[in-house]
Write an enzyme that holds these catalytic residues in place. Structure first.
Site: not given
Length: 353
Positions: A29, A31, A210, A213, A291-292
């Protein structure tokens, strides 16, 4: 309002830290666009003549102080919009592979924000070529593999069919694995994308989403029951409903947990241990992810360090990492070969510990 801060990890035992840095990893996961930090986005925007909601690099860095999830989406959308040429995408893909390899992340399944890409400035054939060239060059130079999962932005539902076609064509090239669903959960339940997901499944695409969250356990249930999601991105708010926890456990649906992201966006309470402990204790299959990373100032290795600082021991951290290998969308042969390499590394590490 200030960005909810991740708890600053205390010093991790030196021997454990060495193991965490060196261990072979899988990430599920992350991006691609979110791997860009503020300075990289600023430079790309200047090169391509793309305006940003700030007049200076310093002002743009300040804009990266996420106030809430909606503000994060504004930053993310602006950052994604700075990639305007095929060369940008090829460079981004190869750079991303290099960064993963530097952490010993041998295999990655990365999201593409495809709702912003379809119909964009780069024609699809050129875009697919650029991504393929970038990951191929990265793999040849660094030995790490990356495959992509294009996702639909919930708040752009009119793009879902185009994203499905994009994912299908990339899948035929061996570049894409499946279909994802991202963006704001509030007001955009999984059920709105039921038909697209059903068609994606018929086409042989793997299905992830997703959920859980910024919206509670009902979003997770919808992703599983309405979309047939094989993995859930984030999903930590499933803990709010025992029945949903049971559903995930019985169906063996894994969670892609992203601790630092959750702290920065206020999904997990600052100053308290991350809910992943409760999820693991409930018998759920959890994986650890960044994630990011460029936006949150983290790496996958840092995520493991954070959990180590919160009391996770080596065996637990290694199991979380093994979970990612176990639930990755690899062929049986690929998984077996990677397991053999990991087992050899673990045996060697244990002998020298």
């Amino acid at each position: 309002m200030l960005t909810p801060a991740a708890p600053r990890p205390v010093a991790v035992d030196a021997a454990l830290d060495r193991r965490l840095r060196a261990m072979p990893k899988v990430e599920l996961h992350v991006h691609l666009e979110g791997a860009l930090d503020a300075d990289a986005v600023w430079a790309m925007a200047r090169r391509n003549g793309v305006p940003l909601p700030a007049d200076t690099a310093e002002g743009w860095r300040d804009f990266y102080a996420f106030r809430d999830f909606d503000h994060f989406l504004r930053v993310y959308t602006a950052a994604a919009g700075t990639m305007r040429t095929a060369a940008d995408w090829a460079f981004m893909a190869e750079t991303f592979v290099a960064g993963q390899a530097a952490q010993h992340v041998r295999y990655t399944e990365a999201f593409l924000s495809a709702s912003f890409m379809v119909g964009g400035p780069v024609p699809e054939p050129d875009l697919l070529d650029a991504l393929a060239d970038g990951v191929a060059a990265g793999e040849a130079r660094h030995g790490a593999r990356v495959r992509f999962i294009p996702d639909v932005a919930r708040h752009l539902p009119d793009t879902q069919r185009a994203v499905l076609e994009f994912a299908t064509r990339g899948h035929a090239r061996g570049l894409f694995l499946g279909l994802g669903l991202g963006g704001p959960e509030v007001g955009w339940p999984p059920e709105l994308f039921r038909e697209t997901y059903a068609e994606a499944g018929r086409r042989g695409l793997r299905l992830v989403a997703h959920a859980g969250e910024t919206v509670g356990a009902g979003s997770v249930r919808g992703a599983v029951e309405a979309l047939g999601a094989e993995r859930i991105g984030h999903g930590i708010r499933c803990i709010e409903d025992a029945a949903v926890v049971t559903l995930l456990r019985e169906l063996r649906v894994p969670l892609e947990v992203c601790p630092t992201s959750n702290y920065h966006l206020g999904v997990a309470a600052a100053g308290r241990p991350h809910p992943i402990r409760a999820l693991v204790d409930a018998g759920l299959t959890c994986t650890v992810n960044a994630d990011d990373p460029g936006m949150f100032g983290t790496t996958l290795t840092d995520e493991y360090r954070l959990l180590a600082a919160q009391g996770f021991g080596w065996e637990e951290l290694w199991q979380l990492n093994r979970n990612a290998l176990d639930v990755a969308f690899l062929s049986d042969a690929e998984r077996a070969a990677e397991r053999a390499r990991w087992d050899a590394w673990a045996a060697e590490t244990a002998a020298t510990a």
